[in-house]
Design a protein around this motif. Sequence first.
Motif, PDB file in Angstrom:
ATOM      1  N   THR A   1       0.817  -1.201   0.000  1.00 51.10           N
ATOM      2  CA  THR A   1       0.000   0.000   0.000  1.00 51.10           C
ATOM      3  C   THR A   1       0.862   1.267   0.000  1.00 51.10           C
ATOM      4  O   THR A   1       0.341   2.361  -0.153  1.00 51.10           O
ATOM      5  N   GLY A   2       2.183   1.113   0.174  1.00 52.23           N
ATOM      6  CA  GLY A   2       3.058   2.279   0.277  1.00 52.23           C
ATOM      7  C   GLY A   2       3.172   3.070  -1.025  1.00 52.23           C
ATOM      8  O   GLY A   2       2.694   2.646  -2.087  1.00 52.23           O
ATOM      9  N   ALA A   3       3.826   4.209  -0.915  1.00 51.38           N
ATOM     10  CA  ALA A   3       3.962   5.108  -2.063  1.00 51.38           C
ATOM     11  C   ALA A   3       4.794   4.468  -3.168  1.00 51.38           C
ATOM     12  O   ALA A   3       4.530   4.651  -4.357  1.00 51.38           O
ATOM     13  N   LYS A   4       5.786   3.673  -2.767  1.00 50.77           N
ATOM     14  CA  LYS A   4       6.665   3.059  -3.758  1.00 50.77           C
ATOM     15  C   LYS A   4       5.905   2.083  -4.648  1.00 50.77           C
ATOM     16  O   LYS A   4       6.078   2.054  -5.873  1.00 50.77           O
ATOM     17  N   ALA A   5       5.018   1.286  -3.989  1.00 50.76           N
ATOM     18  CA  ALA A   5       4.226   0.320  -4.738  1.00 50.76           C
ATOM     19  C   ALA A   5       3.273   1.031  -5.695  1.00 50.76           C
ATOM     20  O   ALA A   5       3.108   0.636  -6.852  1.00 50.76           O
TER      21      ALA A   5
ATOM     22  N   GLY B   1       1.697   2.187 -10.813  1.00 54.00           N
ATOM     23  CA  GLY B   1       1.198   3.250 -11.698  1.00 54.00           C
ATOM     24  C   GLY B   1       2.037   3.341 -12.963  1.00 54.00           C
ATOM     25  O   GLY B   1       1.503   3.467 -14.066  1.00 54.00           O
ATOM     26  N   MET B   2       3.358   3.240 -12.774  1.00 47.84           N
ATOM     27  CA  MET B   2       4.246   3.324 -13.933  1.00 47.84           C
ATOM     28  C   MET B   2       3.991   2.162 -14.892  1.00 47.84           C
ATOM     29  O   MET B   2       3.893   2.338 -16.101  1.00 47.84           O
ATOM     30  N   PHE B   3       3.868   0.951 -14.299  1.00 48.27           N
ATOM     31  CA  PHE B   3       3.601  -0.245 -15.097  1.00 48.27           C
ATOM     32  C   PHE B   3       2.335  -0.039 -15.926  1.00 48.27           C
ATOM     33  O   PHE B   3       2.327  -0.239 -17.145  1.00 48.27           O
TER      34      PHE B   3
ATOM     35  N   PHE C   1       6.948  -5.508  -9.978  1.00 46.84           N
ATOM     36  CA  PHE C   1       7.176  -4.089 -10.205  1.00 46.84           C
ATOM     37  C   PHE C   1       6.746  -3.263  -9.004  1.00 46.84           C
ATOM     38  O   PHE C   1       7.301  -2.218  -8.713  1.00 46.84           O
ATOM     39  N   MET C   2       5.714  -3.733  -8.290  1.00 47.94           N
ATOM     40  CA  MET C   2       5.183  -2.956  -7.172  1.00 47.94           C
ATOM     41  C   MET C   2       5.981  -3.177  -5.892  1.00 47.94           C
ATOM     42  O   MET C   2       6.316  -2.217  -5.197  1.00 47.94           O
ATOM     43  N   VAL C   3       6.263  -4.430  -5.528  1.00 49.46           N
ATOM     44  CA  VAL C   3       6.884  -4.701  -4.228  1.00 49.46           C
ATOM     45  C   VAL C   3       8.268  -5.318  -4.367  1.00 49.46           C
ATOM     46  O   VAL C   3       8.852  -5.746  -3.385  1.00 49.46           O
ATOM     47  N   GLY C   4       8.791  -5.366  -5.577  1.00 51.93           N
ATOM     48  CA  GLY C   4      10.117  -5.940  -5.770  1.00 51.93           C
ATOM     49  C   GLY C   4      10.024  -7.440  -5.961  1.00 51.93           C
ATOM     50  O   GLY C   4       9.086  -8.071  -5.478  1.00 51.93           O
ATOM     51  N   PRO C   5      10.998  -8.032  -6.676  1.00 52.06           N
ATOM     52  CA  PRO C   5      10.957  -9.466  -6.909  1.00 52.06           C
ATOM     53  C   PRO C   5      11.170 -10.203  -5.596  1.00 52.06           C
ATOM     54  O   PRO C   5      11.938  -9.754  -4.748  1.00 52.06           O
ATOM     55  N   GLY C   6      10.478 -11.297  -5.411  1.00 53.48           N
ATOM     56  CA  GLY C   6      10.638 -12.043  -4.167  1.00 53.48           C
ATOM     57  C   GLY C   6       9.391 -12.829  -3.851  1.00 53.48           C
ATOM     58  O   GLY C   6       8.438 -12.852  -4.624  1.00 53.48           O
ATOM     59  N   ALA C   7       9.432 -13.480  -2.664  1.00 47.07           N
ATOM     60  CA  ALA C   7       8.341 -14.367  -2.296  1.00 47.07           C
ATOM     61  C   ALA C   7       7.027 -13.601  -2.100  1.00 47.07           C
ATOM     62  O   ALA C   7       5.957 -14.116  -2.389  1.00 47.07           O
ATOM     63  N   PHE C   8       7.129 -12.368  -1.611  1.00 40.64           N
ATOM     64  CA  PHE C   8       5.910 -11.595  -1.354  1.00 40.64           C
ATOM     65  C   PHE C   8       5.139 -11.364  -2.654  1.00 40.64           C
ATOM     66  O   PHE C   8       3.930 -11.619  -2.735  1.00 40.64           O
ATOM     67  N   ALA C   9       5.845 -10.909  -3.690  1.00 39.41           N
ATOM     68  CA  ALA C   9       5.197 -10.675  -4.983  1.00 39.41           C
ATOM     69  C   ALA C   9       4.610 -11.981  -5.523  1.00 39.41           C
ATOM     70  O   ALA C   9       3.488 -11.998  -6.055  1.00 39.41           O
TER      71      ALA C   9
END
Lengths: 273, 282
Positions: A36-40, A45-47, B151-159
């Motif tokens: 939910t953070g800004a980075k995500a 959004g970029m994707f 792309f959102m949370v970085g590559p890894g188990a969470f994604a």
Amino acid sequence: MQGGDRTTFRWVAGALAVAAVGAAFVGAEFDVGRLTGAKAAHGGGMFLKECWPPRHDAEFLSLLAGATLDTLSVAFLGTLLAVAIGIPLAAMSSRNVIYGARFAGADTPPAGTARAVFVASRTFTAAFRSVPEVVWALLFVKAAPLGALPAILAIGVAYGGLIGKVFSEQMEDVAPSPVAALEAVGAGRVRTFAWGVLPQAFGPMASYAAYRFECAVRASVLMGFVGAKGLGFELQVSYGDFLFGEVFTETAFLIVLVILIEWASDAMRRRIA
Amino acid sequence: MSAATPVVHRPFPRTTAWVVAGLAAATALAVWRVQPDVASLLTLKTLTAFGDTFGRLWPPRTDAETLDNLRTGLAETASMSVVGTFLGALIGLLLMPFCAETISVRGALVDEEGRPRSRQALALSVHNAARLLANVLRTVPYFVWAMLFWFMVGPGAFAGALAIAVHTGGVIARNYAQALDQVDPRPALALRSSGARRFHVFLFGILPAARSALAALTLYRWEVNIRESTVLGLVGTVGLGFHMKYAIGIFDWKAASTHLVAIIALVLAVDALSSFVRKRLA
């Protein structure tokens, strides 16, 4: 005490399940904040922003049409090979075929060649299906980098194991009397199988093969990620180059393909049933 | 029927010839398209290469580094599948009542005298929207969802877990809804006619009858998801699949073999556990 045992089992199983799910959340580095953070939001959004406009020039579309045909061809030939591997394995794994009609439901098969064939065939079937098809592909690609062949072989072997198991269940389910009648008039094993067992199991077998083809289409897309040609390969290349406009179009192709195949396979199964 | 009518036994369906012709045409098209190089496959050299490859897999490597990778890989792959199935089931449970026809557009909860047309239309559009959402989640493959979440949370188990969860949510919402639609409607009708509230009818008249089917569907999906989470590793950079792909990439066949054995063991263990629990539920 029966009721008490059951309750205890439920409590223990429930506690274990909760602990396992909890541990899995830790293991998967679960963190809602990251989602939910800004980075995500920025990344997502970029994707999505880069997805528009999707690439749709004629050259690209005809490339994808060809890739789709590749994917379908690999899936089809793979399924065909799987059926070719699966039918003999299934026949050798079915008690009523290999031992004869009177052993249709017997738990203890007689010792001898038939039993050795039965055990060997069930072992091979289990081994083939215990390795996911993409893993087979990865091994085959390294052993023999021959274009589409490793992918076809991978689907053939992995699904041959699955089909061998399910076909054999369907063969063991047939009515025993026609099989026994053929045996009684002196038909050999092959003829009893071809005219006694196969016709009865034909409908369910065809229906399961259609379902496997559906799965093979998805699997064949994935083969693109380990080196085979097709939609998956195009998708991987576009994603690697951050060309999300292409990723969007490729995903659209995938979705339409999956829906069409599902629809065709449903229609076929309704006709058979 | 007169005695003269000949009885023709057809062991296979009448359409067989057409089906065979269609399959032959499709085979020809596919062979023409991909040109499988069977001649090169069936040479002594290639067959020896297959033998070599599989021969090099033995014995699996068991040094500290490989076992360390094995531990993290196992934990990641297993965790992704469990979290993905769990969250997917939650999504499925949320969508289920709206996707099920016998709950949202007809049946004991809906049918009543003097129900306004506008409410029925609203119910129908909510039903259609829920089904559309489930279909979108389901038909976008899990590895495409993974691309988005990487792309959102970085590559890894969470994604990976999120990708499996979203895809599973779509598949299982449809399965759950089908299970609800197959429930015997009479207990719900009886409860409703005795004045029970709609929510209570759902909770005590419909859900209990579908409970074991819902649990079985969830467990079955877990069996699928353990395979998907392995494959996500081959596509991405996480879990046993990744360690195996990496080892093969640097031609470290014996380390690849360790991870391969772990994949097989994990898949078989999940299958066995799932079918054990499903049998106890039935």
